[in-house]
Design a protein around this motif. Structure first.
Motif, PDB file in Angstrom:
ATOM      1  N   GLN A 360       0.818  -1.207   0.000  1.00 28.48           N
ATOM      2  CA  GLN A 360       0.000   0.000   0.000  1.00 28.48           C
ATOM      3  C   GLN A 360       0.860   1.269   0.000  1.00 28.48           C
ATOM      4  O   GLN A 360       0.431   2.308  -0.506  1.00 28.48           O
ATOM      5  CB  GLN A 360      -0.941  -0.003   1.199  1.00 28.48           C
ATOM      6  CG  GLN A 360      -2.010  -1.097   1.116  1.00 28.48           C
ATOM      7  CD  GLN A 360      -2.853  -1.188   2.370  1.00 28.48           C
ATOM      8  OE1 GLN A 360      -2.785  -0.323   3.240  1.00 28.48           O
ATOM      9  NE2 GLN A 360      -3.671  -2.230   2.477  1.00 28.48           N
ATOM     10  N   SER A 361       2.061   1.168   0.539  1.00 24.75           N
ATOM     11  CA  SER A 361       2.923   2.354   0.587  1.00 24.75           C
ATOM     12  C   SER A 361       4.093   2.299  -0.391  1.00 24.75           C
ATOM     13  O   SER A 361       4.563   3.339  -0.849  1.00 24.75           O
ATOM     14  CB  SER A 361       3.476   2.551   2.006  1.00 24.75           C
ATOM     15  OG  SER A 361       4.182   1.395   2.434  1.00 24.75           O
ATOM     16  N   VAL A 365       0.784   0.093  -7.545  1.00 27.90           N
ATOM     17  CA  VAL A 365       0.271  -0.670  -8.686  1.00 27.90           C
ATOM     18  C   VAL A 365      -0.070  -2.097  -8.267  1.00 27.90           C
ATOM     19  O   VAL A 365      -1.158  -2.616  -8.555  1.00 27.90           O
ATOM     20  CB  VAL A 365       1.295  -0.674  -9.838  1.00 27.90           C
ATOM     21  CG1 VAL A 365       0.811  -1.584 -10.964  1.00 27.90           C
ATOM     22  CG2 VAL A 365       1.515   0.741 -10.355  1.00 27.90           C
ATOM     23  N   LEU A 366       0.876  -2.742  -7.570  1.00 23.75           N
ATOM     24  CA  LEU A 366       0.610  -4.091  -7.081  1.00 23.75           C
ATOM     25  C   LEU A 366      -0.503  -4.096  -6.046  1.00 23.75           C
ATOM     26  O   LEU A 366      -1.322  -5.022  -5.994  1.00 23.75           O
ATOM     27  CB  LEU A 366       1.879  -4.702  -6.484  1.00 23.75           C
ATOM     28  CG  LEU A 366       2.847  -5.407  -7.440  1.00 23.75           C
ATOM     29  CD1 LEU A 366       4.002  -6.024  -6.670  1.00 23.75           C
ATOM     30  CD2 LEU A 366       2.130  -6.471  -8.259  1.00 23.75           C
ATOM     31  N   ALA A 367      -0.540  -3.056  -5.225  1.00 18.20           N
ATOM     32  CA  ALA A 367      -1.594  -2.961  -4.216  1.00 18.20           C
ATOM     33  C   ALA A 367      -2.969  -2.884  -4.879  1.00 18.20           C
ATOM     34  O   ALA A 367      -3.928  -3.519  -4.433  1.00 18.20           O
ATOM     35  CB  ALA A 367      -1.370  -1.743  -3.327  1.00 18.20           C
ATOM     36  N   ALA A 368      -3.056  -2.124  -5.957  1.00 15.68           N
ATOM     37  CA  ALA A 368      -4.322  -2.004  -6.679  1.00 15.68           C
ATOM     38  C   ALA A 368      -4.708  -3.337  -7.323  1.00 15.68           C
ATOM     39  O   ALA A 368      -5.888  -3.700  -7.376  1.00 15.68           O
ATOM     40  CB  ALA A 368      -4.219  -0.913  -7.740  1.00 15.68           C
ATOM     41  N   GLU A 412       3.643 -14.035  -6.196  1.00 11.21           N
ATOM     42  CA  GLU A 412       3.104 -13.126  -7.214  1.00 11.21           C
ATOM     43  C   GLU A 412       3.199 -11.671  -6.791  1.00 11.21           C
ATOM     44  O   GLU A 412       3.421 -10.783  -7.634  1.00 11.21           O
ATOM     45  CB  GLU A 412       1.647 -13.510  -7.479  1.00 11.21           C
ATOM     46  CG  GLU A 412       0.980 -12.675  -8.586  1.00 11.21           C
ATOM     47  CD  GLU A 412      -0.445 -13.130  -8.841  1.00 11.21           C
ATOM     48  OE1 GLU A 412      -1.182 -12.392  -9.528  1.00 11.21           O
ATOM     49  OE2 GLU A 412      -0.827 -14.214  -8.346  1.00 11.21           O
ATOM     50  N   PHE A 413       3.056 -11.399  -5.490  1.00 10.78           N
ATOM     51  CA  PHE A 413       3.062 -10.011  -5.017  1.00 10.78           C
ATOM     52  C   PHE A 413       4.322  -9.680  -4.239  1.00 10.78           C
ATOM     53  O   PHE A 413       4.321  -8.832  -3.353  1.00 10.78           O
ATOM     54  CB  PHE A 413       1.803  -9.751  -4.170  1.00 10.78           C
ATOM     55  CG  PHE A 413       0.534  -9.721  -4.981  1.00 10.78           C
ATOM     56  CD1 PHE A 413       0.130  -8.551  -5.594  1.00 10.78           C
ATOM     57  CD2 PHE A 413      -0.206 -10.877  -5.172  1.00 10.78           C
ATOM     58  CE1 PHE A 413      -1.022  -8.526  -6.365  1.00 10.78           C
ATOM     59  CE2 PHE A 413      -1.364 -10.866  -5.934  1.00 10.78           C
ATOM     60  CZ  PHE A 413      -1.764  -9.690  -6.534  1.00 10.78           C
ATOM     61  N   ALA A 414       5.400 -10.359  -4.572  1.00  8.77           N
ATOM     62  CA  ALA A 414       6.684 -10.086  -3.931  1.00  8.77           C
ATOM     63  C   ALA A 414       7.238  -8.737  -4.346  1.00  8.77           C
ATOM     64  O   ALA A 414       6.969  -8.261  -5.458  1.00  8.77           O
ATOM     65  CB  ALA A 414       7.669 -11.184  -4.303  1.00  8.77           C
TER      66      ALA A 414
END
Length: 414
Positions: A360-361, A365-368, A412-414
């Motif tokens: 988130q911080s 882009v990944l957070a979205a 995937e979200f590393a």
């Protein structure tokens, strides 16, 4: 504790609020809100129960008892330096979302503000009491209140419920009571704790790693049951009305033994309480001194309104049972009922919670992308198994595929 450990590793500031004076939660024996009894033992093996980065000692048995679990959890807290981050003897009384933060009221009246909340209060503490017509002159307790076999000695005991607690308590009663009756609503599949010297869940894990299809795993498990425990009808148990794995697994090697020796008498569902006796669905009646309701627990979060948890059909409807679909600052850890051990899975949950908060911080882009995923995706957590429709399975997950999904998302979200 798994959340705290992973938040420390990710440099996420946090407070841990703990009602008791030490760690252990439900495994902190003889505390007011603990549901375990003195002789309790795990039904999942140590290797499929332990945290991912803190192995259970090799000197411990395959299935830990309650005291060993309590010791293991406290060693975990000490090893990762969690004690100094926990505020003991403090409870959360109220959690209310306000603008971009949460207002939290603690015991004693203190108010605090937090940007986010992780709920980890467990789901095996608020007893589910059945409604049965009639009156009973003896004593009635829930399995959560049972602590010692002294309560059983010299009495005629009825245990209601065929979950793992119900079966374990029926066996314990067979050791100590004058007579033991075990009432179940339906027939179930019972699995032994060991197969050829190996814990049953370890054997099942191998089949999953080898990608055996469900139908073949059912055949193998049925054969294992037949050669270790024998046919259910030989000890008076009713025929299951469902396929293997369609209910939460009952792991018990002793129930058949005591049934076969007449020290446990199987009974159908209770239909009426009749003063000093109990009437069952088949019309039979038995004199009973003590009823133990091993009828499970309610999913309960008394400190926050259900509307804030996306509550549907008796439970919070969360992505992977963790993430609120529309709120990026509210998480629940441990709200699963796996068909094996839990702590390793909760550690992966906690890693993913920490990862999402970091994104988130540091990576909007990944957070979205994750936000879109948790809003739109409704993954099957049963791996194709059709669990029986009951409150018992509201949080049921197939552990192997669930763990793989968590690991995939972490990569995937590393």
């Amino acid at each position: 504790m798994a959340v705290a450990k992973n938040f420390l590793a990710a440099n996420i500031p946090f407070d841990v609020i703990e009602r008791e004076d030490d760690v252990g939660g439900n495994w902190y024996y003889d505390r007011p809100h603990s549901s375990v009894y003195r002789s309790v033992q795990l039904i999942s093996s140590k290797r499929l129960t332990e945290y991912t980065d803190f192995p259970i000692p090799a000197t411990y048995p395959e299935y830990l008892n309650g005291q060993q679990v309590e010791e293991y959890l406290r060693c975990y807290a000490s090893h990762f330096g969690l004690y100094k981050h926990i505020e003991f003897n403090t409870s959360v009384e109220d959690v209310v979302p306000e603008d971009n933060h949460y207002r939290v009221k603690l015991s004693g009246g203190e108010l605090r503000q937090y940007r986010g909340i992780v709920i980890a209060n467990g789901h095996n503490w608020d007893p589910n009491w059945p409604t049965i017509p009639g009156t009973f002159n003896g004593e009635i307790i829930h399995s959560a209140e049972y602590k010692s076999p002294k309560l059983l000695e010299g009495r005629r005991i009825l245990v209601v419920g065929a979950g793992n607690s119900g079966c374990d308590l029926a066996v314990e009663s067979a050791h100590h009571a004058t007579a033991t009756f075990h009432s179940t609503r339906r027939g179930y599949h019972y699995l032994p704790k060991f197969l050829h010297g190996k814990p049953m869940d370890v054997c099942g894990e191998r089949l999953l790693r080898w990608h055996f299809p469900l139908w073949l795993r059912r055949i193998i498990a049925a054969f294992a049951i037949r050669i270790t425990l024998g046919p259910h009808w030989r000890v008076g148990l009713p025929k299951p009305d469902h396929k293997l794995f369609e209910t939460h697994p009952i792991i018990n090697s002793q129930l058949h033994y005591f049934l076969g020796h007449g020290q446990i008498c199987p009974k159908e569902d209770v239909v009426e309480l009749c003063g000093n006796s109990v009437r069952f669905a088949d019309g039979s009646e038995e004199k009973v001194d003590l009823i133990i309701y091993a009828t499970g627990f309610k999913i309960s979060f008394p400190f926050i309104d259900n509307q804030h948890l996306n509550w549907h059909q008796g439970r919070p409807d969360l992505y992977l049972n963790i993430f609120h679909p529309n709120n990026d600052q509210l998480f629940v850890a441990g709200m699963i009922q796996p068909d094996s051990g839990q702590w390793g899975l909760v550690d992966y949950q906690s890693q993913l919670i920490a990862r999402v908060i970091q994104l988130q911080s540091v990576n909007p882009v990944l957070a979205a992308r994750f936000r879109q995923l948790k809003t739109l995706e409704s993954p099957d957590l049963s791996s194709g198994i059709r669990y029986i429709q009951s409150s018992r399975h509201l949080l049921e997950v197939e552990h192997f595929s669930y763990r793989k999904r968590l690991q995939k998302l972490l990569a995937e979200f590393a």
